[in-house]
Write an enzyme that holds these catalytic residues in place. Sequence first.
Site, PDB file in Angstrom:
ATOM      1  N   ASP A  63      58.982  55.939  41.091  1.00  0.00           N
ATOM      2  CA  ASP A  63      57.839  56.681  41.647  1.00  0.00           C
ATOM      3  C   ASP A  63      57.353  56.081  42.963  1.00  0.00           C
ATOM      4  OD1 ASP A  63      57.816  58.495  39.646  1.00  0.00           O
ATOM      5  OD2 ASP A  63      55.826  57.987  38.876  1.00  0.00           O
ATOM      6  N   HIS A 105      46.216  58.363  42.796  1.00  0.00           N
ATOM      7  CA  HIS A 105      46.673  57.504  41.685  1.00  0.00           C
ATOM      8  C   HIS A 105      46.703  56.012  42.022  1.00  0.00           C
ATOM      9  CE1 HIS A 105      47.703  61.021  39.435  1.00  0.00           C
ATOM     10  NE2 HIS A 105      48.685  61.381  40.238  1.00  0.00           N
ATOM     11  N   HIS A 142      47.551  66.705  38.595  1.00  0.00           N
ATOM     12  CA  HIS A 142      47.475  65.421  37.882  1.00  0.00           C
ATOM     13  C   HIS A 142      46.045  64.885  37.871  1.00  0.00           C
ATOM     14  CE1 HIS A 142      51.690  65.706  39.311  1.00  0.00           C
ATOM     15  NE2 HIS A 142      51.969  65.138  38.154  1.00  0.00           N
ATOM     16  N   TYR A 268      55.247  69.822  45.244  1.00  0.00           N
ATOM     17  CA  TYR A 268      56.661  69.440  45.297  1.00  0.00           C
ATOM     18  C   TYR A 268      57.584  70.628  45.477  1.00  0.00           C
ATOM     19  CZ  TYR A 268      54.039  65.449  44.050  1.00  0.00           C
ATOM     20  OH  TYR A 268      53.079  64.480  44.075  1.00  0.00           O
TER      21      TYR A 268
END
Length: 348
Positions: A63, A105, A142, A268
């Site tokens: 990631d 994140h 997310h 994406y």
Amino acid sequence: MVRDLVQRMGLLGTPDRLQVPPRLAAREELERFHSPRYLDLLQRAELGEFSDEHLAAGLGTLDCPVFEAVYRYPAWATGATLTAAEALIEGRAGVAFNPSGGYHHAMPSRAAGFCYINDVVLGVLRLTDAGWRVLVLDVDAHHSDGVQLAFYDRRDVMVISLHETGRALFPGTGFEDEIGEGEGRGFTVNVPLPPGTTDRQYLRALREIVWPLVDVFDADVFVVELGMDTLAGDPLTHMRLTNNIAAEVVTELLARDRPILALGGGGYNVPNTVRGWTLCWSIFCGANDGLSDYGVGVGGVLLQNTDWIGGLRDPVSVDEPTQMAYLDREVDHVIAKVQALVFPLHGL
Ligand SMILES: [Zn+2]
């Protein structure tokens, strides 16, 4: 690609739609949220050093791979978000959009989920430093976990995240009962949605949870993380929204007449993401949604994509009745749960 498209549409580079160059965020600015040790690791990775400690900090993983500008790239992206925040604070802009931001994140001492440095947190801190109360609305697919962590015990920042449930998607957090703690109790709001969620359920969550809270919190400034990985066809998530939802979010925020710091985020399926952010920008500019002025040109020629030639907006989704009944029921539960946990804390 977003910049090229908005430029060609005449929506950037005019006196009232300025393109402002970003700056590299200074190391001290990054230390407002990130540990010096972690920033050292990032800087050393950029020089080609790699150790077990890097891996333990999430670096060099699938990631969060190490790449040539693994420190400078996120530091530039953060500098862009800070530049945008400063334009709002100084009154030079009413809306500032950094599509290369939204890295929600990143944790104080760890990279995660394609995020190395948390520009969202650092941008919000810049705004609270100016004495502003901040509403963060994160509509990425997310959970906004890094931002939640940063402001979990604060009541001058409300963080609302709508996302695909952590039961089905990274990072596995963001459930209804995560509502903040101490002073901040009720100022973190999570709306976990089932895989397959469509516009119809999402709109209900917006109207029954988000807008009432936005209005009661009455922020001085809005920060919106506009991840486009909720769009149908995204390869990493299981949401099935159209970009009409992003248009609704942006339109509702604009109607409340506050400064807006808009950030990109995930996304994406590249053509869909480009179209979604361009749509948001065109609405921020007070332009139309790209349909009437640009017509078929936007889809067919400017986007170099012949899948959809109707302009920037997606066609309205067609609901399939049996699946809708299931999704409606699931989302009813979520809405009821969040309202029961959070609304009384705000007198709603
Ligand atoms: Zn995402």
